[in-house]
Design an enzyme around this catalytic site. Structure first.
Site, PDB file in Angstrom:
ATOM      1  N   TYR A  31      69.209  29.287  84.390  1.00  0.00           N
ATOM      2  CA  TYR A  31      68.950  29.079  82.961  1.00  0.00           C
ATOM      3  C   TYR A  31      69.988  28.160  82.328  1.00  0.00           C
ATOM      4  O   TYR A  31      69.657  27.361  81.441  1.00  0.00           O
ATOM      5  CB  TYR A  31      68.840  30.429  82.222  1.00  0.00           C
ATOM      6  CG  TYR A  31      67.495  31.048  82.500  1.00  0.00           C
ATOM      7  CD1 TYR A  31      66.365  30.602  81.832  1.00  0.00           C
ATOM      8  CD2 TYR A  31      67.344  32.018  83.481  1.00  0.00           C
ATOM      9  CE1 TYR A  31      65.116  31.122  82.128  1.00  0.00           C
ATOM     10  CE2 TYR A  31      66.104  32.545  83.785  1.00  0.00           C
ATOM     11  CZ  TYR A  31      64.995  32.095  83.104  1.00  0.00           C
ATOM     12  OH  TYR A  31      63.744  32.581  83.395  1.00  0.00           O
ATOM     13  N   ARG A  65      68.768  24.748  83.003  1.00  0.00           N
ATOM     14  CA  ARG A  65      67.616  24.400  82.155  1.00  0.00           C
ATOM     15  C   ARG A  65      68.057  24.202  80.696  1.00  0.00           C
ATOM     16  O   ARG A  65      67.531  23.350  79.986  1.00  0.00           O
ATOM     17  CB  ARG A  65      66.548  25.494  82.246  1.00  0.00           C
ATOM     18  CG  ARG A  65      65.891  25.551  83.619  1.00  0.00           C
ATOM     19  CD  ARG A  65      64.855  26.646  83.716  1.00  0.00           C
ATOM     20  NE  ARG A  65      63.697  26.404  82.886  1.00  0.00           N
ATOM     21  CZ  ARG A  65      62.790  27.332  82.581  1.00  0.00           C
ATOM     22  NH1 ARG A  65      62.934  28.561  83.024  1.00  0.00           N
ATOM     23  NH2 ARG A  65      61.757  27.028  81.840  1.00  0.00           N
ATOM     24  N   GLN A 122      54.156  28.734  74.758  1.00  0.00           N
ATOM     25  CA  GLN A 122      54.737  29.557  75.823  1.00  0.00           C
ATOM     26  C   GLN A 122      56.051  28.947  76.283  1.00  0.00           C
ATOM     27  O   GLN A 122      56.757  29.532  77.096  1.00  0.00           O
ATOM     28  CB  GLN A 122      53.789  29.589  77.027  1.00  0.00           C
ATOM     29  CG  GLN A 122      52.443  30.195  76.728  1.00  0.00           C
ATOM     30  CD  GLN A 122      51.513  29.965  77.900  1.00  0.00           C
ATOM     31  OE1 GLN A 122      51.432  30.778  78.789  1.00  0.00           O
ATOM     32  NE2 GLN A 122      50.821  28.846  77.910  1.00  0.00           N
ATOM     33  N   VAL A 138      59.876  27.508  76.435  1.00  0.00           N
ATOM     34  CA  VAL A 138      61.172  27.986  75.980  1.00  0.00           C
ATOM     35  C   VAL A 138      62.055  26.815  75.557  1.00  0.00           C
ATOM     36  O   VAL A 138      63.202  27.016  75.162  1.00  0.00           O
ATOM     37  CB  VAL A 138      61.847  28.835  77.083  1.00  0.00           C
ATOM     38  CG1 VAL A 138      61.102  30.157  77.274  1.00  0.00           C
ATOM     39  CG2 VAL A 138      61.909  28.087  78.422  1.00  0.00           C
ATOM     40  N   HIS A 142      57.369  33.184  74.591  1.00  0.00           N
ATOM     41  CA  HIS A 142      58.170  33.585  75.756  1.00  0.00           C
ATOM     42  C   HIS A 142      59.664  33.355  75.541  1.00  0.00           C
ATOM     43  O   HIS A 142      60.411  33.272  76.513  1.00  0.00           O
ATOM     44  CB  HIS A 142      57.699  32.819  77.000  1.00  0.00           C
ATOM     45  CG  HIS A 142      56.314  33.198  77.423  1.00  0.00           C
ATOM     46  ND1 HIS A 142      55.609  32.508  78.376  1.00  0.00           N
ATOM     47  CD2 HIS A 142      55.494  34.194  77.012  1.00  0.00           C
ATOM     48  CE1 HIS A 142      54.403  33.070  78.537  1.00  0.00           C
ATOM     49  NE2 HIS A 142      54.315  34.084  77.712  1.00  0.00           N
ATOM     50  N   GLY A 197      48.187  21.781  78.274  1.00  0.00           N
ATOM     51  CA  GLY A 197      49.133  21.859  79.376  1.00  0.00           C
ATOM     52  C   GLY A 197      49.542  23.244  79.817  1.00  0.00           C
ATOM     53  O   GLY A 197      50.730  23.521  79.953  1.00  0.00           O
TER      54      GLY A 197
HETATM   55  P1  NAD Z   1      52.341  25.876  84.566  1.00  0.00           P
HETATM   56  O1  NAD Z   1      53.451  25.179  85.276  1.00  0.00           O
HETATM   57  O2  NAD Z   1      51.725  27.050  85.206  1.00  0.00           O
HETATM   58  O3  NAD Z   1      51.152  24.845  84.285  1.00  0.00           O
HETATM   59  C1  NAD Z   1      51.402  23.571  83.785  1.00  0.00           C
HETATM   60  C2  NAD Z   1      50.100  22.970  83.329  1.00  0.00           C
HETATM   61  O4  NAD Z   1      50.389  21.708  82.717  1.00  0.00           O
HETATM   62  C3  NAD Z   1      49.099  22.697  84.450  1.00  0.00           C
HETATM   63  O5  NAD Z   1      47.816  23.117  84.047  1.00  0.00           O
HETATM   64  C4  NAD Z   1      49.128  21.171  84.603  1.00  0.00           C
HETATM   65  O6  NAD Z   1      47.875  20.650  85.014  1.00  0.00           O
HETATM   66  C5  NAD Z   1      49.469  20.754  83.189  1.00  0.00           C
HETATM   67  N1  NAD Z   1      50.127  19.441  83.073  1.00  0.00           N
HETATM   68  C6  NAD Z   1      51.030  18.877  83.898  1.00  0.00           C
HETATM   69  N2  NAD Z   1      51.436  17.685  83.403  1.00  0.00           N
HETATM   70  C7  NAD Z   1      50.773  17.525  82.236  1.00  0.00           C
HETATM   71  C8  NAD Z   1      50.769  16.512  81.236  1.00  0.00           C
HETATM   72  N3  NAD Z   1      51.537  15.405  81.333  1.00  0.00           N
HETATM   73  N4  NAD Z   1      49.968  16.659  80.161  1.00  0.00           N
HETATM   74  C9  NAD Z   1      49.171  17.775  80.029  1.00  0.00           C
HETATM   75  N5  NAD Z   1      49.139  18.766  80.945  1.00  0.00           N
HETATM   76  C10 NAD Z   1      49.932  18.631  82.025  1.00  0.00           C
HETATM   77  O7  NAD Z   1      52.904  26.214  83.103  1.00  0.00           O
HETATM   78  P2  NAD Z   1      52.402  27.270  82.046  1.00  0.00           P
HETATM   79  O8  NAD Z   1      50.949  27.525  82.164  1.00  0.00           O
HETATM   80  O9  NAD Z   1      52.991  26.888  80.734  1.00  0.00           O
HETATM   81  O10 NAD Z   1      53.143  28.554  82.616  1.00  0.00           O
HETATM   82  C11 NAD Z   1      53.582  29.457  81.798  1.00  0.00           C
HETATM   83  C12 NAD Z   1      55.108  29.646  81.919  1.00  0.00           C
HETATM   84  O11 NAD Z   1      55.858  28.471  82.203  1.00  0.00           O
HETATM   85  C13 NAD Z   1      55.628  30.082  80.611  1.00  0.00           C
HETATM   86  O12 NAD Z   1      56.186  31.330  80.758  1.00  0.00           O
HETATM   87  C14 NAD Z   1      56.701  29.082  80.187  1.00  0.00           C
HETATM   88  O13 NAD Z   1      57.767  29.749  79.570  1.00  0.00           O
HETATM   89  C15 NAD Z   1      57.103  28.500  81.475  1.00  0.00           C
HETATM   90  N6  NAD Z   1      57.698  27.140  81.475  1.00  0.00           N
HETATM   91  C16 NAD Z   1      58.138  26.547  80.319  1.00  0.00           C
HETATM   92  C17 NAD Z   1      58.690  25.291  80.381  1.00  0.00           C
HETATM   93  C18 NAD Z   1      59.182  24.665  79.114  1.00  0.00           C
HETATM   94  O14 NAD Z   1      59.659  25.369  78.231  1.00  0.00           O
HETATM   95  N7  NAD Z   1      59.061  23.349  78.982  1.00  0.00           N
HETATM   96  C19 NAD Z   1      58.789  24.611  81.603  1.00  0.00           C
HETATM   97  C20 NAD Z   1      58.338  25.262  82.765  1.00  0.00           C
HETATM   98  C21 NAD Z   1      57.776  26.527  82.690  1.00  0.00           C
END
Ligand code: NAD
Length: 255
Positions: free
Chosen positions: A68, A71, A101, A103, A119, A188
Site C-alpha cells: 500500500y 501504491r 470502487q 482507492v 472501498h 472500467g
Molecule cells: P478490475 O481490475 O477487476 O477490472 C478492470 C476493468 O477495467 C476491466 O473490466 C477492464 O476491461 C477495464 N479497463 C481496463 N483498461 C481500461 C480503460 N483504459 N478504459 C476503460 N476500461 C478499462 O477492477 P475493478 O472491477 O475495479 O475491481 C475492483 C477492485 O479493484 C476494487 O476493490 C478497487 O478498489 C480495486 N482497484 C482500484 C484501483 C484504483 O484505485 N485505481 C486500481 C486497481 C484495483
C-alpha cells in the site's frame, strides 16, 4: 415508442439530470494506475489473498503495508485522465455523483465535487482495531510510509483506510443515490466483486444506462445497458455527446 419511455426521453433532453457514475480501476488505467485483473494488472505480481485481505494484513503486515505504501506513493505524480476530466466537466450542465470502487484520488484531482469511495481511500489511514471509527480515520501524507509499529489514535496498528477482502462494504447511501439516478454510467470495472455485482441492478430500468469498457459484460448486467466498447477517455467523449445531444443511442435501443 412506448409512452413512458418517450415522456422520459423528452424530460432528459430538457432538464438538468442527475448523472451517476459507477467507476472501477479501468477509469484510472490511462493515468498509469494498474488495474487488478487485466494482463499487466496488479494480480499478476501480487497474490490478492495476501495483499488485499484482512488475514494477509494480520499475518504479513510489513509486506502488505509496503504494497500500500508503494501504491500511495504512485498517486503523488498521477494525473487525472481525459475520462476523469470529462466526468468533472459534466457538472457545468448536470448534477453529477461519482460512486467509485477506486482507492485513488483522481476523480477529486479532476475536480469532481461529489465522490463516494466505496472501498476506501489511499490518502487516509485508520485503526486496525476498528477501521470504521470516525475518530481514527485521518488524512495521511502520501509520501510518508505506514510502518509496522505506527499507531492509530486508539493505540492499535495504523493501516490504510481501504476495504480488504472479507471486510464489509458500507454502501447504503450509495445504493440510494444509484436508485435515484436519471442516467447511470458504469466505467472500467470487471463486475466481479460484490459491490460491482450489486450496483448495476440498482438504477431504475427506465433510465438511460451505459457501460464503458473494452470488454463486453452485458451478460452480467440487467437488460437495457448500452455498451460503449472503448477505453474510458474515448467512451466519455461518446457519452458526453449522447447526454448533450438527446440520448440517441438510448432512443435507438428503447424506441
Ligand atoms: P478490475 O481490475 O477487476 O477490472 C478492470 C476493468 O477495467 C476491466 O473490466 C477492464 O476491461 C477495464 N479497463 C481496463 N483498461 C481500461 C480503460 N483504459 N478504459 C476503460 N476500461 C478499462 O477492477 P475493478 O472491477 O475495479 O475491481 C475492483 C477492485 O479493484 C476494487 O476493490 C478497487 O478498489 C480495486 N482497484 C482500484 C484501483 C484504483 O484505485 N485505481 C486500481 C486497481 C484495483
Amino acid at each position: 415508442m412506448h409512452a413512458t419511455i418517450s415522456k422520459h426521453l423528452l424530460s432528459t433532453k430538457l432538464v438538468r439530470q442527475h448523472i451517476v457514475f459507477f467507476t472501477g480501476a479501468g477509469v484510472s488505467a490511462e493515468s498509469g494506475i494498474p488495474t487488478f485483473r487485466d494482463a499487466g494488472g496488479l494480480w499478476r505480481d501480487f497474490d490478492p489473498y495476501i495483499y488485499c485481505s484482512a488475514s494477509g494484513l494480520r499475518e504479513k503486515p510489513k509486506e502488505v503495508l509496503d504494497f500500500y505504501n508503494w501504491r500511495r506513493r504512485n498517486l503523488i505524480a498521477a494525473k487525472p485522465s481525459p475520462a476523469h476530466l470529462a466526468i468533472a466537466r459534466l457538472e457545468r450542465w448536470h448534477d453529477v455523483t461519482v460512486l467509485t470502487q477506486n482507492v485513488d484520488n483522481l476523480h477529486e484531482k479532476a475536480g469532481s465535487s461529489i465522490v463516494i469511495h466505496l472501498h476506501g481511500e489511499l490518502t487516509k489511514v485508520t485503526s486496525s482495531r476498528n477501521r470504521q471509527d470516525p475518530a481514527c480515520i485521518q488524512s495521511y501524507p502520501l509520501d510518508k510510509p505506514i510502518n509496522v509499529g505506527d499507531m492509530a489514535v486508539d493505540g492499535s496498528q495504523l493501516r490504510p483506510f481501504v476495504v480488504l477482502f472479507d471486510e464489509y462494504v458500507q454502501w447504503e447511501e450509495a445504493e440510494r443515490i444509484a436508485r435515484d439516478a436519471d442516467v447511470f454510467v458504469i466505467i472500467g470495472t470487471s463486475l466481479s466483486v460484490s459491490t460491482s455485482i450489486a450496483f448495476p441492478s440498482f438504477p431504475r430500468m427506465d433510465v438511460p444506462r451505459y457501460i464503458i469498457d473494452p470488454v463486453d459484460y452485458r451478460d452480467k448486467l440487467p437488460w437495457g445497458y448500452i455498451w460503449i466498447n472503448t477505453k474510458a477517455s474515448e467512451g466519455m467523449e461518446i457519452l458526453t455527446d449522447e447526454v448533450t445531444n438527446g440520448f440517441k443511442m438510448y432512443e435507438q435501443l428503447w424506441g
